[in-house]
Design an enzyme around this catalytic site. Sequence first.
Site, PDB file in Angstrom:
ATOM      1  N   LYS A  55       0.980  -1.191  -0.041  1.00  0.00           N
ATOM      2  CA  LYS A  55       0.127   0.028   0.102  1.00  0.00           C
ATOM      3  C   LYS A  55       0.898   1.169  -0.004  1.00  0.00           C
ATOM      4  O   LYS A  55       1.893   1.259   0.790  1.00  0.00           O
ATOM      5  CB  LYS A  55      -0.812   0.046   1.124  1.00  0.00           C
ATOM      6  CG  LYS A  55      -1.770   1.273   1.377  1.00  0.00           C
ATOM      7  CD  LYS A  55      -2.502   1.299   2.475  1.00  0.00           C
ATOM      8  CE  LYS A  55      -3.296   0.100   2.853  1.00  0.00           C
ATOM      9  NZ  LYS A  55      -3.906   0.595   4.302  1.00  0.00           N
ATOM     10  N   CYS A  70      -0.533  15.266  -5.521  1.00  0.00           N
ATOM     11  CA  CYS A  70      -0.850  14.578  -6.934  1.00  0.00           C
ATOM     12  C   CYS A  70      -2.200  13.539  -6.743  1.00  0.00           C
ATOM     13  O   CYS A  70      -2.114  13.067  -5.750  1.00  0.00           O
ATOM     14  CB  CYS A  70       0.374  13.669  -7.313  1.00  0.00           C
ATOM     15  SG  CYS A  70      -0.141  12.727  -8.684  1.00  0.00           S
ATOM     16  N   CYS A  72      -2.923  12.103  -9.882  1.00  0.00           N
ATOM     17  CA  CYS A  72      -3.071  11.373 -11.262  1.00  0.00           C
ATOM     18  C   CYS A  72      -1.968  10.115 -11.133  1.00  0.00           C
ATOM     19  O   CYS A  72      -2.135   9.464 -12.065  1.00  0.00           O
ATOM     20  CB  CYS A  72      -2.697  12.197 -12.427  1.00  0.00           C
ATOM     21  SG  CYS A  72      -0.946  12.776 -12.394  1.00  0.00           S
ATOM     22  N   CYS A  81       2.353  17.215  -6.316  1.00  0.00           N
ATOM     23  CA  CYS A  81       2.141  17.446  -7.825  1.00  0.00           C
ATOM     24  C   CYS A  81       3.262  18.265  -8.470  1.00  0.00           C
ATOM     25  O   CYS A  81       3.769  19.181  -7.756  1.00  0.00           O
ATOM     26  CB  CYS A  81       0.785  18.159  -7.641  1.00  0.00           C
ATOM     27  SG  CYS A  81       0.273  18.646  -9.523  1.00  0.00           S
ATOM     28  N   HIS A  85      -0.201  16.312 -14.738  1.00  0.00           N
ATOM     29  CA  HIS A  85      -1.664  15.915 -15.058  1.00  0.00           C
ATOM     30  C   HIS A  85      -1.774  16.960 -16.286  1.00  0.00           C
ATOM     31  O   HIS A  85      -2.906  16.536 -17.025  1.00  0.00           O
ATOM     32  CB  HIS A  85      -2.548  16.212 -13.954  1.00  0.00           C
ATOM     33  CG  HIS A  85      -2.529  17.784 -13.573  1.00  0.00           C
ATOM     34  ND1 HIS A  85      -1.518  18.111 -12.459  1.00  0.00           N
ATOM     35  CD2 HIS A  85      -3.231  18.651 -13.762  1.00  0.00           C
ATOM     36  CE1 HIS A  85      -1.625  19.272 -12.377  1.00  0.00           C
ATOM     37  NE2 HIS A  85      -2.916  19.647 -12.928  1.00  0.00           N
TER      38      HIS A  85
END
Length: 106
Positions: A55, A70, A72, A81, A85
């Site tokens: 995980k 993030c 995506c 991020c 994206h």
Amino acid sequence: MKFLIAALSIAQAFAFSVIGANTRPISTQLHAAADYVPKEGEGKINLLIDLESPKVANMEEMSSGKKVFCRCWLSGTFPLCDGTHVKHNAACGDNVGPLIVTVKSE
């Protein structure tokens, strides 16, 4: 704050649940449908980050300021991020964007 980020993560997972016109979940999205059981590897979102881990979980502490996370799974600076994206959205017509968390100074 930790509770808020956990709650946002759960809400994000359900926001990505998409059911197709024939009531079968679209295979490239997360699924919240209780009766849906994906085949091995089907619908996998994370193709890059910490693949050997069972995980991927990240914890960030903030006392003030802003962090952009993030959503995506394509960011080179994951869990933060890096704007990847934007290229993804242009290539496939998607509309994914980051999770922006701000903490106001008191």
